[in-house]
Design a protein around this motif. Structure first.
Motif, short mmCIF file in Angstrom:
data_model
loop_
_atom_site.label_atom_id
_atom_site.label_comp_id
_atom_site.label_asym_id
_atom_site.label_seq_id
_atom_site.Cartn_x
_atom_site.Cartn_y
_atom_site.Cartn_z
N GLU A 123 6.48 4.00 4.12
CA GLU A 123 7.70 3.97 5.48
C GLU A 123 8.42 2.74 5.51
OE1 GLU A 123 7.47 -1.00 7.69
OE2 GLU A 123 4.91 0.12 7.39
N LEU A 124 8.84 2.10 4.38
CA LEU A 124 9.80 2.05 3.66
C LEU A 124 10.92 3.03 2.88
CD1 LEU A 124 8.46 -1.71 1.77
CD2 LEU A 124 10.06 -1.47 3.72
N SER A 176 1.14 -1.53 -0.30
CA SER A 176 -0.03 0.15 0.07
C SER A 176 0.72 1.13 0.02
CB SER A 176 -0.97 0.18 1.85
OG SER A 176 0.39 0.27 2.70
N GLU A 177 0.56 2.49 -0.09
CA GLU A 177 0.95 3.10 -0.14
C GLU A 177 2.18 4.29 1.40
OE1 GLU A 177 1.81 7.49 -2.21
OE2 GLU A 177 1.50 5.61 -3.19
N PHE A 235 7.82 3.19 -5.65
CA PHE A 235 8.78 4.02 -4.51
C PHE A 235 9.56 4.74 -5.91
CE2 PHE A 235 12.34 2.01 -2.17
CZ PHE A 235 11.19 2.19 -1.14
N ARG A 236 9.93 4.61 -7.00
CA ARG A 236 10.60 5.61 -6.85
C ARG A 236 10.20 6.79 -6.90
NH1 ARG A 236 12.45 4.38 -13.79
NH2 ARG A 236 14.25 6.01 -12.60
N ALA A 292 4.63 -6.26 -9.37
CA ALA A 292 6.50 -5.84 -8.62
C ALA A 292 6.66 -4.68 -9.06
CB ALA A 292 7.08 -6.78 -9.05
N GLN A 293 6.45 -4.49 -10.39
CA GLN A 293 5.84 -3.21 -11.11
C GLN A 293 5.13 -2.07 -10.90
OE1 GLN A 293 5.92 -6.13 -12.66
NE2 GLN A 293 8.47 -6.59 -12.66
N ARG A 294 4.46 -2.26 -10.53
CA ARG A 294 3.66 -0.91 -9.80
C ARG A 294 4.06 -0.42 -8.63
NH1 ARG A 294 -2.48 -3.08 -9.16
NH2 ARG A 294 -3.16 -1.48 -8.32
#
Length: 297
Positions: free
Chosen positions: A257-258, A251-252, A291-292, A284-286
């Motif tokens: 958090e990460l 999730s967003e 995350f980028r 994974a791509q989403r």
């Protein structure tokens, strides 16, 4: 932070291709998929090396199909990480030299002269990427039964000696490596031998669960691998595919958090490689694309 490179653990995973949700309809061939992937992300993990050792020609083609600054991290061949290995995963001439084998092989089952030949071929397969400056790390993901003990530390050192000039990254999957008793010694071992520590995010509470250890152990690189948090299938036997195990979309708020510990790592090393390994559909791509964006804010 421009030194955070975000990608996924494969560009050709079957579940991804069959989903039809990442590659445009016109992108049908393997070479076109890599070219397209490299327009979306700056780094990828080559997981196919875990299953078999290709020829150097493969690496040359990968390099030709990607921009100059694109980076490949290569997963080590499964025999080298002490996973059971089918004889069919070995080159034909090695199988012939071994003779009839009725079961899966482990590292100690293979005669030293054949191990030497396998390591030589593995190095040869990676050498074009290294010479072109496109090889990041060689990832050694050890199995859950690879516990903390002196003989296993020695095996890691032996792997490093057999890959001179290569950057190794190490991912442990047994809790013994990061108990209160062993944690500092393990991190010191990684630092002394310039091994990039892998911080992993995964479901907790299982024998093979390791908590994320956000530590940098060499100046050049830190690696983060995000496996998802799907507790229901994490330790389940008999799954039809690895996608069932990793069927988790972060999730967003979880990505936010990460992002913070990843930024802290990036302040300590030249590069951080972040790989999403939640290889179900296009999850994974989403997540990698989101995350980028978060880490570049």
């Amino acid at each position: 932070m421009k030194n955070i490179l975000v990608g996924t653990s494969s560009w050709a995973d079957r579940a991804l291709v069959e989903s039809g949700l990442f590659y445009p309809p016109s992108v049908k061939r393997g070479d076109a998929r890599l070219r397209y992937y490299a327009t979306q992300f700056p780094v990828v993990e080559v997981d196919s090396l875990y299953y078999g050792i290709p020829t150097a020609r493969n690496a040359i083609l990968w390099a030709e199909r990607t921009p100059q600054a694109f980076v490949f991290d290569a997963k080590a061949f499964r025999l080298f990480t002490q996973h059971p290995t089918s004889p069919q995963a070995l080159p034909e001439d090695i199988r012939v030299a071994l003779g009839p084998v009725a079961k899966s092989l482990y590292y100690e089952d293979v005669p030293p002269e054949l191990l030497t030949e396998l390591w030589q071929r593995f190095r040869a397969a990676l050498e074009p990427l290294r010479l072109l400056g496109k090889l990041g790390a060689v990832l050694f993901q050890f199995p859950p039964w690879f516990m903390y003990r002196p003989s296993n530390l020695e095996h890691i050192l032996q792997c490093a000696k057999l890959l001179p000039g290569y950057q190794l990254a190490v991912e442990f999957r047994h809790q013994s490596w990061f108990t209160e008793k062993h944690r500092e010694h393990v991190l010191l071992f990684e630092r002394e031998h310039r091994l990039a520590h892998v911080a992993a995010d995964e479901p907790q509470g299982f024998a093979g669960s390791v908590p994320p250890v956000w530590e940098a152990t060499c100046q050049e690189l830190a690696v983060v691998r995000l496996h998802g948090r799907h507790r229901e299938t994490w330790d389940k036997k008999g799954l039809a595919s690895s996608g069932e195990r990793f069927q988790y979309l972060y999730s967003e708020p979880e990505l936010v958090e990460l992002a913070e510990p990843v930024r802290r790592l990036a302040a300590k090393v030249s590069q951080v490689h972040v790989f999403f390994n939640n290889n179900y559909s296009n999850y994974a791509q989403r997540n990698a694309a989101d995350f980028r964006r978060l880490t570049q804010l």
